[in-house]
Design a protein around this motif. Structure first.
Motif, PDB file in Angstrom:
ATOM      1  N   HIS A   3       0.851  -1.166   0.045  1.00  0.00           N
ATOM      2  CA  HIS A   3       0.013   0.044   0.067  1.00  0.00           C
ATOM      3  C   HIS A   3       0.884   1.142   0.038  1.00  0.00           C
ATOM      4  O   HIS A   3       1.702   1.304   0.861  1.00  0.00           O
ATOM      5  CB  HIS A   3      -0.985  -0.227   1.375  1.00  0.00           C
ATOM      6  N   THR A   5       1.516   5.122   0.307  1.00  0.00           N
ATOM      7  CA  THR A   5       0.811   6.354   0.985  1.00  0.00           C
ATOM      8  C   THR A   5       1.832   7.450   1.368  1.00  0.00           C
ATOM      9  O   THR A   5       2.840   7.270   0.994  1.00  0.00           O
ATOM     10  CB  THR A   5       0.089   5.743   2.372  1.00  0.00           C
ATOM     11  N   LEU A  18      -5.612   0.121   7.703  1.00  0.00           N
ATOM     12  CA  LEU A  18      -6.291   0.859   6.708  1.00  0.00           C
ATOM     13  C   LEU A  18      -7.561   0.383   6.447  1.00  0.00           C
ATOM     14  O   LEU A  18      -8.196  -0.397   6.323  1.00  0.00           O
ATOM     15  CB  LEU A  18      -5.408   0.093   5.431  1.00  0.00           C
ATOM     16  N   VAL A  26     -10.357  -0.867   0.551  1.00  0.00           N
ATOM     17  CA  VAL A  26      -8.936  -0.678   0.401  1.00  0.00           C
ATOM     18  C   VAL A  26      -8.094  -1.172  -0.725  1.00  0.00           C
ATOM     19  O   VAL A  26      -8.189  -2.177  -1.358  1.00  0.00           O
ATOM     20  CB  VAL A  26      -8.165  -1.354   1.794  1.00  0.00           C
ATOM     21  N   HIS A  27      -7.241  -0.274  -1.269  1.00  0.00           N
ATOM     22  CA  HIS A  27      -6.636  -0.529  -2.681  1.00  0.00           C
ATOM     23  C   HIS A  27      -5.375  -0.820  -2.387  1.00  0.00           C
ATOM     24  O   HIS A  27      -4.417  -0.322  -1.631  1.00  0.00           O
ATOM     25  CB  HIS A  27      -6.590   0.565  -3.680  1.00  0.00           C
ATOM     26  N   LEU A  28      -4.820  -2.013  -2.901  1.00  0.00           N
ATOM     27  CA  LEU A  28      -3.514  -2.692  -2.618  1.00  0.00           C
ATOM     28  C   LEU A  28      -2.588  -2.822  -4.041  1.00  0.00           C
ATOM     29  O   LEU A  28      -3.605  -3.297  -5.034  1.00  0.00           O
ATOM     30  CB  LEU A  28      -3.632  -3.857  -1.752  1.00  0.00           C
ATOM     31  N   SER A  29      -1.484  -2.689  -3.859  1.00  0.00           N
ATOM     32  CA  SER A  29      -0.628  -3.179  -5.301  1.00  0.00           C
ATOM     33  C   SER A  29       0.077  -4.427  -5.186  1.00  0.00           C
ATOM     34  O   SER A  29       0.520  -4.807  -4.085  1.00  0.00           O
ATOM     35  CB  SER A  29       0.173  -1.868  -5.523  1.00  0.00           C
ATOM     36  N   ALA A  35       2.952   0.808  -5.832  1.00  0.00           N
ATOM     37  CA  ALA A  35       2.636   1.443  -4.395  1.00  0.00           C
ATOM     38  C   ALA A  35       3.153   2.753  -4.292  1.00  0.00           C
ATOM     39  O   ALA A  35       2.766   3.655  -3.783  1.00  0.00           O
ATOM     40  CB  ALA A  35       2.875   0.258  -3.587  1.00  0.00           C
ATOM     41  N   ILE A  50       1.675  -5.482   3.555  1.00  0.00           N
ATOM     42  CA  ILE A  50       0.709  -5.886   4.111  1.00  0.00           C
ATOM     43  C   ILE A  50       0.853  -7.592   3.951  1.00  0.00           C
ATOM     44  O   ILE A  50       0.851  -8.174   2.860  1.00  0.00           O
ATOM     45  CB  ILE A  50      -0.528  -5.595   3.159  1.00  0.00           C
ATOM     46  N   SER A  52      -0.872 -10.039   3.354  1.00  0.00           N
ATOM     47  CA  SER A  52      -2.081 -10.330   2.853  1.00  0.00           C
ATOM     48  C   SER A  52      -2.358 -12.076   2.760  1.00  0.00           C
ATOM     49  O   SER A  52      -3.460 -12.398   2.911  1.00  0.00           O
ATOM     50  CB  SER A  52      -2.158 -10.148   1.304  1.00  0.00           C
TER      51      SER A  52
END
Length: 82
Positions: A3, A5, A18, A26-29, A35, A50, A52
């Protein structure tokens, strides 16, 4: 997953996690470069890692949008590394 930011948001994210904010997810790459590019939109960028796989193993849902972005409802702070 990752992520991107701005550094000014990191302290709050590491406490609150988040959240999707005005979005539905929530948007993740799936790569650091993307990112980082996204994080630059909001100031000095930082990329958060993250956990994940662990989230998914514990029952959190993830979806991949047609544009390649990964989506989830919320990322608890316990799954975020800076």
């Amino acid at each position: 997953l990752f992520h991107g930011t701005a550094t000014r948001f990191v302290d709050a994210i590491l406490v609150e996690g988040l959240r999707p904010g005005a979005r539905h997810h929530v948007h993740l790459s799936d790569d650091v470069a993307t990112a980082r590019q996204i994080g630059q939109r909001y100031g000095m960028p930082i990329v958060l890692t993250i956990e994940s796989r662990r989230m998914h193993e514990l029952g959190h849902d993830f979806y991949q949008a047609e544009n390649g972005v990964w989506l989830t409802g919320f990322v608890p702070a316990a799954f975020i590394a800076s």
